[in-house]
Design a protein around this motif. Structure first.
Motif, PDB file in Angstrom:
ATOM      1  N   ARG A  51     -57.738   7.277  71.905  1.00  0.00           N
ATOM      2  CA  ARG A  51     -58.859   6.364  71.664  1.00  0.00           C
ATOM      3  C   ARG A  51     -58.376   4.924  71.524  1.00  0.00           C
ATOM      4  O   ARG A  51     -59.087   3.979  71.885  1.00  0.00           O
ATOM      5  N   SER A  92     -61.940   3.193  76.150  1.00  0.00           N
ATOM      6  CA  SER A  92     -62.756   4.174  76.858  1.00  0.00           C
ATOM      7  C   SER A  92     -62.273   4.308  78.297  1.00  0.00           C
ATOM      8  O   SER A  92     -62.223   3.315  79.037  1.00  0.00           O
ATOM      9  N   THR A 130     -57.202   3.624  82.347  1.00  0.00           N
ATOM     10  CA  THR A 130     -58.202   4.673  82.479  1.00  0.00           C
ATOM     11  C   THR A 130     -57.495   5.991  82.755  1.00  0.00           C
ATOM     12  O   THR A 130     -56.285   6.130  82.526  1.00  0.00           O
ATOM     13  N   TYR A 170     -65.348  11.631  80.092  1.00  0.00           N
ATOM     14  CA  TYR A 170     -65.775  10.232  80.040  1.00  0.00           C
ATOM     15  C   TYR A 170     -66.991  10.026  79.149  1.00  0.00           C
ATOM     16  O   TYR A 170     -67.726   9.057  79.299  1.00  0.00           O
ATOM     17  N   GLY A 171     -67.227  10.933  78.222  1.00  0.00           N
ATOM     18  CA  GLY A 171     -68.344  10.777  77.313  1.00  0.00           C
ATOM     19  C   GLY A 171     -69.611  11.431  77.833  1.00  0.00           C
ATOM     20  O   GLY A 171     -69.628  12.098  78.872  1.00  0.00           O
ATOM     21  N   SER A 183     -64.438  -1.828  75.314  1.00  0.00           N
ATOM     22  CA  SER A 183     -64.774  -0.711  76.207  1.00  0.00           C
ATOM     23  C   SER A 183     -65.421   0.438  75.436  1.00  0.00           C
ATOM     24  O   SER A 183     -66.351   1.076  75.937  1.00  0.00           O
ATOM     25  N   LEU A 184     -64.952   0.690  74.231  1.00  0.00           N
ATOM     26  CA  LEU A 184     -65.564   1.744  73.410  1.00  0.00           C
ATOM     27  C   LEU A 184     -67.003   1.385  73.057  1.00  0.00           C
ATOM     28  O   LEU A 184     -67.897   2.241  73.090  1.00  0.00           O
ATOM     29  N   GLN A 188     -69.163   1.939  76.178  1.00  0.00           N
ATOM     30  CA  GLN A 188     -69.483   3.348  76.396  1.00  0.00           C
ATOM     31  C   GLN A 188     -70.566   3.821  75.433  1.00  0.00           C
ATOM     32  O   GLN A 188     -71.513   4.512  75.831  1.00  0.00           O
ATOM     33  N   GLU A 189     -70.424   3.455  74.161  1.00  0.00           N
ATOM     34  CA  GLU A 189     -71.423   3.854  73.170  1.00  0.00           C
ATOM     35  C   GLU A 189     -72.795   3.286  73.500  1.00  0.00           C
ATOM     36  O   GLU A 189     -73.822   3.959  73.331  1.00  0.00           O
TER      37      GLU A 189
END
Length: 528
Positions: A48, A52, A60, A121-122, A496-497, A500-501
């Motif tokens: 983490r 992301s 990545t 990837y979530g 990036s996190l 994504q969220e």
């Protein structure tokens, strides 16, 4: 009479044009497996602290959760891109704990197929699509093949170069058409001569037995853990690496951009019976995006691709069709196990000279016969490129690999001289001289060096690869990133996190509808 290549070199060598050669762009994508301290595939989630994998632009994952991919920005000087790649490695090592970055293209100590983790990837629709695409790859080609790593080299010439050449040669049509067809001509030449890159830089003549577990092969046994071919340069690029029966029938033509686009468009829309038998769902879950020859364009395994940066609302072939070719991506380069980053500046300078030669030299259209000849030459180079007296085929006639290679070196040398004149140094010529020595002395090639070490040390491929991985790790750990560098990548990770969220919070609709829209190409940027 002055030939096409010489005229172009002379034109670009004029003082008023020479600076354009420094305005093209270069970038590198380096793949590398995360492994544990014993060299076994890391089964831990993507760290983490790296950000992301979905939205971090420089760090990545590729196929597996364990397969990292480092992406440099595009730079005018490849030396700048390599400096950025070095910084990425140094930063990543501050977040890996006891894990290592694998030093080879070919993996070792892989777990059972079902234990190799597919990249995650979530829960956003886009992240799920990327995961489903990789599920499809696992079904189509197996997970082991997807754990192979390489170097991708992105290359472009300044648009002004193509404009000057078009004007001087009186070529009709739009500037973007001339540029696109010139890049396609460059691809044709690359396919004619890329066997030379395999001889010079191929570094995977051996692999671990576990990689071919259950597969038919004709490799020889070096020790109880290692298989090899005595004269191979790059088993990664052989039929033991990136191959499939479905793609064997896919032979995109590179005689025009239009023919290339049509070939890929057919492949992403034409059902393939074995994939239809699998279907898109298993036990109610998506297992592949579709049942066609290719799920998406990027599934096509090629040594080189014409590319265009994708805008919102486009698929790759739509971008190429709408705005033409912007750059090319070289995909056949092995990881150099003797270099911490997997590639060095000397190799990169040679690639620049080689690619400029491919771009400027005469490039006749390719017949079916020549296309087969090019493929056979490449295959011979990867499986037996160091065989004494190896003969390739040129226009239907036999020619020795070394003899043809030295002829090419002379022609590439003129491109190297032009690049050095633009830079006012001799870096490209020096690299060319070093590569020429490999043609004279086969033991200088990286593939020969790898086998010599394995034999001399009575060392397995896995043992050698782990030892090199630890050497490279020590190098990066001894040169930690500066505070400024660490802060930059920490910020990228945090941003990036958050992105994504935000995607996961704001998405609407269900995944089935999302996939349907993707197939119709009505969604945003769909690089999966």
């Amino acid at each position: 009479m002055t030939d096409h290549y010489t005229r172009r070199l002379a034109l670009l060598g004029q003082e008023q044009h020479r600076g354009l050669l420094g305005q093209g762009l270069r970038g590198i994508e380096r793949e590398t497996l995360r492994v544990d301290a014993d060299g076994r595939l890391a089964l831990t989630p993507h760290p983490r602290a790296l950000g992301s994998a979905l939205t971090q632009p420089q760090i990545t994952t590729d196929y597996s959760e364990s397969l990292l991919e480092f992406i440099t920005p595009a730079e005018h000087d490849i030396a700048t891109a390599l400096t950025e790649l070095d910084t990425i490695h140094r930063f990543v090592y501050t977040k890996l704990g006891d894990e290592l970055l694998w030093s080879q293209s070919m993996p070792a100590h892989l777990p059972a197929e079902e234990q190799i983790p597919i990249a995650w990837y979530g829960t956003s629709h886009m992240g799920t699509l990327k995961h489903v695409y990789r599920r499809g790859l696992a079904l189509r080609y197996g997970k082991r093949m997807q754990c192979i790593a390489g170097i991708h080299y992105n290359y472009s010439l300044a648009e002004g170069v193509w404009q000057i050449l078009q004007q001087a040669e009186g070529a009709t049509g739009s500037a973007i058409h001339f540029q696109s067809e010139s890049y396609i001509a460059m691809v044709r030449n690359f396919r004619r001569y890329s066997w030379l890159l395999m001889y010079l830089f191929g570094a995977s003549p051996a692999l671990s037995k576990c990689f071919l577990d259950g597969r038919q092969h004709r490799l020889e046994e070096l020790d109880k853990d290692t298989l090899y071919l005595p004269y191979a340069t790059s088993l990664r690029m052989s039929d033991l690496g990136y191959t499939s029966e479905a793609q064997a029938r896919l032979t995109p033509q590179f005689n025009s951009l239009d023919s290339y686009i049509k070939s890929l468009a057919r492949a992403v829309s034409q059902p393939y019976p074995p994939y239809e038998a699998i279907g898109t769902h298993r036990n109610g879950e998506w297992v592949q995006i579709n049942t066609n020859i290719l799920q998406i364009e990027n599934e096509y395994y090629s040594t080189i691709r014409p590319k265009r940066v994708i805008n919102s609302g486009e698929r790759p072939i739509q971008a190429l069709s709408a705005r033409g070719v912007q750059y090319i991506e070289v995909r056949c380069m092995d990881i150099d196990p003797f270099e911490p980053m997997g590639i060095n500046l000397e190799t990169s300078r040679f690639l620049d000279a080689f690619l400029l030669f491919c771009a400027l030299d005469e490039s006749p259209l390719t017949s079916d016969e020549e296309s087969l000849e090019n493929t056979e030459n490449f295959n011979r180079a990867v499986k037996e490129g160091r065989r004494p007296g190896l003969q390739l085929q040129r226009d239907g006639n036999p020619i020795g690999l070394q003899a043809w290679g030295m002829e090419l070196m002379q022609r590439i040398g003129a491109a190297a001289e032009l690049l050095d004149a633009q830079r006012s140094d001799g870096a490209h010529a020096a690299s060319l001289a070093q590569q020429s020595r490999k043609l004279e002395s086969v033991e200088l090639t990286p593939s020969a060096k790898v086998l010599a070490i394995l034999r001399d040390n009575k060392e397995s491929f896995a043992s050698f690869a782990l030892r090199q991985s630890k050497v490279h790790a020590a190098y990066f750990l001894a040169h930690p990133p500066s505070l400024e560098e660490r802060n930059y990548y920490d910020t990228l990770a945090a941003t990036s996190l958050s992105e994504q969220e935000s995607l996961e919070r704001s998405q609407t609709g269900d995944f089935d509808t999302f996939v349907a829209a993707y197939r119709a190409s009505t969604l945003g940027n769909m690089s999966v």
